[in-house]
Design a protein around this motif. Sequence first.
Motif, PDB file in Angstrom:
ATOM      1  N   THR A 272       0.838  -1.199   0.000  1.00  0.00           N
ATOM      2  CA  THR A 272       0.000   0.000   0.000  1.00  0.00           C
ATOM      3  C   THR A 272       0.872   1.248   0.000  1.00  0.00           C
ATOM      4  OG1 THR A 272      -0.121   0.090   2.426  1.00  0.00           O
ATOM      5  CG2 THR A 272      -1.853  -1.138   1.282  1.00  0.00           C
ATOM      6  N   ALA A 273       0.308   2.292  -0.552  1.00  0.00           N
ATOM      7  CA  ALA A 273       0.869   3.639  -0.454  1.00  0.00           C
ATOM      8  C   ALA A 273      -0.292   4.527  -0.021  1.00  0.00           C
ATOM      9  CB  ALA A 273       1.468   4.084  -1.780  1.00  0.00           C
ATOM     10  N   GLY A 274      -0.060   5.808   0.157  1.00  0.00           N
ATOM     11  CA  GLY A 274      -1.134   6.663   0.622  1.00  0.00           C
ATOM     12  C   GLY A 274      -1.106   8.049   0.023  1.00  0.00           C
ATOM     13  N   LEU A 275      -2.295   8.605  -0.185  1.00  0.00           N
ATOM     14  CA  LEU A 275      -2.474   9.996  -0.584  1.00  0.00           C
ATOM     15  C   LEU A 275      -3.020  10.751   0.622  1.00  0.00           C
ATOM     16  CD1 LEU A 275      -4.211   9.506  -4.069  1.00  0.00           C
ATOM     17  CD2 LEU A 275      -1.762   9.506  -3.520  1.00  0.00           C
ATOM     18  N   VAL A 276      -2.382  11.855   1.003  1.00  0.00           N
ATOM     19  CA  VAL A 276      -2.770  12.607   2.191  1.00  0.00           C
ATOM     20  C   VAL A 276      -2.904  14.076   1.811  1.00  0.00           C
ATOM     21  CG1 VAL A 276      -2.176  13.164   4.576  1.00  0.00           C
ATOM     22  CG2 VAL A 276      -1.461  10.962   3.609  1.00  0.00           C
ATOM     23  N   TRP A 277      -4.018  14.693   2.191  1.00  0.00           N
ATOM     24  CA  TRP A 277      -4.206  16.113   1.897  1.00  0.00           C
ATOM     25  C   TRP A 277      -5.228  16.721   2.860  1.00  0.00           C
ATOM     26  CZ3 TRP A 277      -6.822  12.264  -0.508  1.00  0.00           C
ATOM     27  CH2 TRP A 277      -8.199  12.421  -0.733  1.00  0.00           C
ATOM     28  N   ARG A 278      -5.294  18.023   2.832  1.00  0.00           N
ATOM     29  CA  ARG A 278      -6.321  18.754   3.568  1.00  0.00           C
ATOM     30  C   ARG A 278      -7.195  19.517   2.581  1.00  0.00           C
ATOM     31  NH1 ARG A 278      -6.081  18.801   8.940  1.00  0.00           N
ATOM     32  NH2 ARG A 278      -4.129  18.223  10.002  1.00  0.00           N
ATOM     33  N   ASN A 279      -8.483  19.613   2.915  1.00  0.00           N
ATOM     34  CA  ASN A 279      -9.379  20.347   2.022  1.00  0.00           C
ATOM     35  C   ASN A 279      -9.640  21.755   2.531  1.00  0.00           C
ATOM     36  OD1 ASN A 279     -11.100  19.798   4.189  1.00  0.00           O
ATOM     37  ND2 ASN A 279     -12.895  19.594   2.865  1.00  0.00           N
ATOM     38  N   THR A 280      -8.650  22.325   3.229  1.00  0.00           N
ATOM     39  CA  THR A 280      -8.768  23.693   3.743  1.00  0.00           C
ATOM     40  C   THR A 280      -9.006  24.678   2.596  1.00  0.00           C
ATOM     41  OG1 THR A 280      -7.234  23.100   5.512  1.00  0.00           O
ATOM     42  CG2 THR A 280      -7.639  25.445   5.139  1.00  0.00           C
ATOM     43  N   THR A 281      -9.974  25.537   2.780  1.00  0.00           N
ATOM     44  CA  THR A 281     -10.283  26.558   1.773  1.00  0.00           C
ATOM     45  C   THR A 281     -10.142  27.933   2.393  1.00  0.00           C
ATOM     46  OG1 THR A 281     -11.804  25.094   0.602  1.00  0.00           O
ATOM     47  CG2 THR A 281     -12.016  27.453   0.190  1.00  0.00           C
ATOM     48  N   GLU A 282      -9.218  28.739   1.851  1.00  0.00           N
ATOM     49  CA  GLU A 282      -9.035  30.113   2.304  1.00  0.00           C
ATOM     50  C   GLU A 282      -9.222  31.019   1.097  1.00  0.00           C
ATOM     51  OE1 GLU A 282      -5.204  29.889   4.175  1.00  0.00           O
ATOM     52  OE2 GLU A 282      -6.027  29.022   6.015  1.00  0.00           O
ATOM     53  N   SER A 283      -8.281  31.884   0.815  1.00  0.00           N
ATOM     54  CA  SER A 283      -8.425  32.743  -0.352  1.00  0.00           C
ATOM     55  C   SER A 283      -8.041  31.966  -1.606  1.00  0.00           C
ATOM     56  CB  SER A 283      -7.532  33.980  -0.218  1.00  0.00           C
ATOM     57  OG  SER A 283      -6.176  33.601  -0.090  1.00  0.00           O
ATOM     58  N   GLY A 308     -11.330  11.384  -6.052  1.00  0.00           N
ATOM     59  CA  GLY A 308     -12.013  12.656  -5.818  1.00  0.00           C
ATOM     60  C   GLY A 308     -11.284  13.514  -4.807  1.00  0.00           C
ATOM     61  N   LEU A 309     -10.136  14.042  -5.194  1.00  0.00           N
ATOM     62  CA  LEU A 309      -9.325  14.850  -4.282  1.00  0.00           C
ATOM     63  C   LEU A 309      -9.896  16.258  -4.175  1.00  0.00           C
ATOM     64  CD1 LEU A 309      -5.768  13.882  -5.623  1.00  0.00           C
ATOM     65  CD2 LEU A 309      -7.173  12.665  -3.943  1.00  0.00           C
ATOM     66  N   ASP A 310     -10.444  16.591  -3.010  1.00  0.00           N
ATOM     67  CA  ASP A 310     -10.937  17.954  -2.784  1.00  0.00           C
ATOM     68  C   ASP A 310      -9.843  18.722  -2.049  1.00  0.00           C
ATOM     69  OD1 ASP A 310     -11.237  16.364  -0.542  1.00  0.00           O
ATOM     70  OD2 ASP A 310     -13.053  17.357   0.149  1.00  0.00           O
ATOM     71  N   LEU A 311      -8.934  19.282  -2.798  1.00  0.00           N
ATOM     72  CA  LEU A 311      -7.715  19.859  -2.248  1.00  0.00           C
ATOM     73  C   LEU A 311      -7.899  21.258  -1.669  1.00  0.00           C
ATOM     74  CD1 LEU A 311      -5.269  18.719  -5.067  1.00  0.00           C
ATOM     75  CD2 LEU A 311      -5.603  17.654  -2.828  1.00  0.00           C
ATOM     76  N   GLY A 312      -9.092  21.820  -1.763  1.00  0.00           N
ATOM     77  CA  GLY A 312      -9.307  23.169  -1.258  1.00  0.00           C
ATOM     78  C   GLY A 312      -8.383  24.150  -1.962  1.00  0.00           C
ATOM     79  N   THR A 313      -7.795  25.040  -1.187  1.00  0.00           N
ATOM     80  CA  THR A 313      -6.846  26.007  -1.752  1.00  0.00           C
ATOM     81  C   THR A 313      -5.428  25.735  -1.258  1.00  0.00           C
ATOM     82  OG1 THR A 313      -7.343  27.560   0.055  1.00  0.00           O
ATOM     83  CG2 THR A 313      -8.588  27.810  -1.992  1.00  0.00           C
ATOM     84  N   THR A 314      -5.179  24.530  -0.736  1.00  0.00           N
ATOM     85  CA  THR A 314      -3.872  24.228  -0.156  1.00  0.00           C
ATOM     86  C   THR A 314      -2.788  24.071  -1.209  1.00  0.00           C
ATOM     87  OG1 THR A 314      -4.262  21.828  -0.203  1.00  0.00           O
ATOM     88  CG2 THR A 314      -4.990  23.038   1.761  1.00  0.00           C
TER      89      THR A 314
END
Length: 344
Positions: A272-283, A308-314
């Motif tokens: 296994t491998a992994g995808l890690v992200w935050r969906n923080t949304t700022e400007s 379905g990566l919802d990456l926000g604005t990061t």
Amino acid sequence: MRRTSPLRPAPFLSAVAVTALLLTACGTERAGVGDTGGGGGAGVSDGAGSSSSSTPVDDPGKDGVRVTSLTLPSVPASPSASPSPSHGYAVSADRLAPDTGAGADFEVTNESSEKLTYTVIITFTSDDGGAMANETATVRDVGPGKTVRGTVRAEGLPPGAPRITGAKVLQVTKVPASEAPAEPGTCPASGIRVSADQGDAAMGLRVVGLHLENCGTRDYTVQGYPLLKLLDHGMKPVDGIEILDGSGEITTGAGPDEPPRPVTLGPGETATAGLVWRNTTESGTPVNVPYVQVRAKAGAEPVTVTPGLDLGTTGKLGVRPWKKTDAEAQQGGGAAGTSGRPGQ
């Protein structure tokens, strides 16, 4: 170490229940569970004395997929008494009571110039428009200009649930047929299967597991990180996202980053491998990435998954290296450090 998503072009929920329809397109075909075989309004016997009625559905659809008809089973309610000229009372049936097991006929039309594999989610709704069940169908190898028809059924609704009265297409993802994750129980010519699970989400942190299985007859070795290409709805590369080696810049909550090392998988073994992200949304404008093209290593055949990566604005996506699945997790059908729910 930072990597930038490549710029050169290249060819995406949780469902209450899943009905997989594995269809091969050749002209116009029809297959599926509970095929009525008739037109709108036709009654269909189930062989047990009950009947169903099929009615057309005016569904605009999405991305070449639309619901064409809805089949609702009919079960007589408790009889009621009414006056009879001859005996004073006669027994007649009231309106038919609701029953689960509704079916939706749908069709998939490929308007592109290449063969595609579709994943379709159809929502069954009640009279007030509320969602009663989401059913998923996988429709494989739909050729250019071809139409495939199938059926999904809403199963497992609890007793007393509102009657299903409608159905519509909720979501459609489609990938080149040559890059679709292998059908369960089959092994590609490459001898490896690549897939993504449904992931975990908490407090804006997202983690999706990538799964690599050696389904061939020879050892298979990978080292380091899976190679990724982020793609938009039009299967075009998504620019401006930093693909990071490891997840340390994203969070420490996913556990410590381990250094990449060679991983050799014998037949039947997994990693296994992994995808890690935050969906923080700022400007700025939030970025959503429906498709990720994955290569297990340089030179490997690509597989396109739909996390379905919802990456926000990061603007960042962390990638954890391949790690051999421990024996206990393999026997349990899951993978250590991931949700263990394999999907597309």
